[in-house]
Structure formats: structure tokens, C-alpha cells
Design an enzyme around this catalytic site. Sequence first.
Site, PDB file in Angstrom:
ATOM      1  N   GLU A  40       0.838  -1.213   0.000  1.00 49.59           N
ATOM      2  CA  GLU A  40       0.000   0.000   0.000  1.00 49.59           C
ATOM      3  C   GLU A  40       0.873   1.263   0.000  1.00 49.59           C
ATOM      4  O   GLU A  40       1.876   1.311   0.729  1.00 49.59           O
ATOM      5  CB  GLU A  40      -0.855  -0.022   1.275  1.00 49.59           C
ATOM      6  CG  GLU A  40      -1.746   1.196   1.465  1.00 49.59           C
ATOM      7  CD  GLU A  40      -2.403   1.239   2.848  1.00 49.59           C
ATOM      8  OE1 GLU A  40      -1.796   0.753   3.839  1.00 49.59           O
ATOM      9  OE2 GLU A  40      -3.520   1.770   2.935  1.00 49.59           O
ATOM     10  N   LYS A 119      -9.746   2.202  -1.839  1.00 54.50           N
ATOM     11  CA  LYS A 119      -9.879   1.626  -0.481  1.00 54.50           C
ATOM     12  C   LYS A 119     -11.177   2.098   0.184  1.00 54.50           C
ATOM     13  O   LYS A 119     -11.452   3.307   0.247  1.00 54.50           O
ATOM     14  CB  LYS A 119      -8.671   2.047   0.350  1.00 54.50           C
ATOM     15  CG  LYS A 119      -8.582   1.456   1.744  1.00 54.50           C
ATOM     16  CD  LYS A 119      -7.297   1.947   2.409  1.00 54.50           C
ATOM     17  CE  LYS A 119      -7.069   1.370   3.787  1.00 54.50           C
ATOM     18  NZ  LYS A 119      -5.845   1.930   4.413  1.00 54.50           N
ATOM     19  N   CYS A 154      -5.072  -3.042   3.286  1.00 57.10           N
ATOM     20  CA  CYS A 154      -4.654  -2.799   4.676  1.00 57.10           C
ATOM     21  C   CYS A 154      -5.800  -2.851   5.686  1.00 57.10           C
ATOM     22  O   CYS A 154      -6.287  -3.926   5.997  1.00 57.10           O
ATOM     23  CB  CYS A 154      -3.889  -1.466   4.729  1.00 57.10           C
ATOM     24  SG  CYS A 154      -2.746  -1.419   6.137  1.00 57.10           S
TER      25      CYS A 154
END
Length: 272
Positions: A40, A119, A154
Site C-alpha cells: 500500500e 480503499k 490494509c
Amino acid sequence: MRASLLQIAVDEDESVEVRRLRAAALVREQATADLVVLPELWTTGAFAYERFADEAEPLKGPTYEAMAQAASDAGVWLHAGSIPERAPAASGSAGEEGPLYNTSLVFSPSGELAAAYRKIHRFGFDKGEAVLMSAGEEPVTVRLPGTTVGVATCYDLRFPELFRALVDAGAETFVLSAGWPERRRAHWTLLARARAVENQAFVLACGTAGTHAGVPQAGHSIVVDPWGEVLAEAGPGEEILTVDFDPGAVATTRDLFPALKDRVLGLPTPPR
Ligand SMILES: NC(=O)CCC(=O)C(=O)O
């Protein structure tokens, strides 16, 4: 299927330009892999909040160009980790900047963009990414030869409902890029295994090494099979974690132990 997870170090003493060149060279070295994965926000660092706006790129910016070329040079599927994406401003707002997203890019072996995932779960509660970036809204899957990949980033790892949505869309392998801190490394390993077991899917989770913004990174990129067994795990430093796995193990596991078929959907919420 062979996957190489490039657990690169993100330190402040290396410029974004140098790290981009270095990452592209590492991708090119993985020509024997089918799938290569980067972490990421590896250009800026996931915790370098003050750099997000300055280092933001349009979707088809320098990282996109470098990674598309590297994927095509190596002839591999490339999950190029995520970039701080500056999206176009809404039409009619001339002179205004568009929103920032934490956007993962997946390229085909010919260097075409196969998927972009913004995300959904932003980290930081009332600061950092959670206030600087906008939230994505769409779960994303991408079909690779032999497996359907569900993409996650994440902090998403803490939200099982996203992974269930990806399973419902056909995902058999989750590929997660991360900048996970050393302080919560035990959660990383536990959650990666939990997402694999509960969804009877492979988890390929690639984190960063090094320290940026004063946050030591966990490293320990990990590959877990649909039974929850750890197939490979990196150490804390910069490392390339290469693993061979059989995507057919998902169907076998789901047939032999068909727990996913016992899901009860739409349970009512009990009164508080
Ligand atoms: N970049 C992130 O999403 C960090 C997530 C994290 O530190 C955690 O979930 O713990």
C-alpha cells in the site's frame, strides 16, 4: 501459480522517484512469477499523511506508467499496490482539486489496467487517511487465469463483511496490499488467517518494511491457504516472498468442508 510479494522498505531517505525506479526493476526481475504484488502507498508511505497531497497522482500518472510498463516487460499480472490518487474535480468546479483516494492498480501481463480499487475503509479514525482521503464504494474482483482475485487494502482486513462481498462476487484469492505497523503485527497475522479460514480462500498480503513518519513497519508479508495454513511468511526487512500455490485448493476445500453453504443470510438485529 507462482506469486511474488515485493515487501519493499519505505524509508524517508529514499525519494519517491528512486523508489519507483527500484520497484519497477524488482517487478521486471519476477518474470518467472504469474502474479507480483506491491504494498500500500509505497511511494509516500501509508502513515506519511502530510505527503499525500503533494505526492498525489492522477490515476494514469507516473506510477501507473512505470508499473504498466514493468508488468508488460516481465509478462506478469501485477497488483501494483496503491497510490494516492487525485481524482478529477467534479464537472463545473474549474480550478478546484478533486478528491484523494487510496487506489490500488492491477495490470495484466500486457500492461493494460485490469482493475482499480479505491480503499473502502480508511484508517485513522478522526485524523490521517480517514480525513484526508475519500472512501471508495465499490468492492472489486479481477479474473486471472485459474483464480478470481478479490482486492483489498490494509485496514480493510479488519472488516470481514467486505471479504464476504468479494466471495459473493466469486473471489477465491484475496490480494491485499498494506502498510501495517509493527505495533499491531499480531493482529495482521491473526486477521490474514481468519479471512482465509472463514472464506476458504487464499490470502496474499503484502506489507512494507522500513520506518516512515516515525512508524516502524511490520513487514511479515504472508500467504495463507484456504485451510488457514501459512504457506510462506516474510521477516521484518525488505524481502521478496515467492510462493507456489494451487488455486484449485479453494474448490477442494469448499467441497470437502462446505461451511460457506451453511451461511444464514439476513439475520434480524436483536433489540438492544
Ligand atoms: N494503512 C492502514 O490501513 C493501517 C491499518 C492499521 O494500522 C491497523 O488496522 O491496525
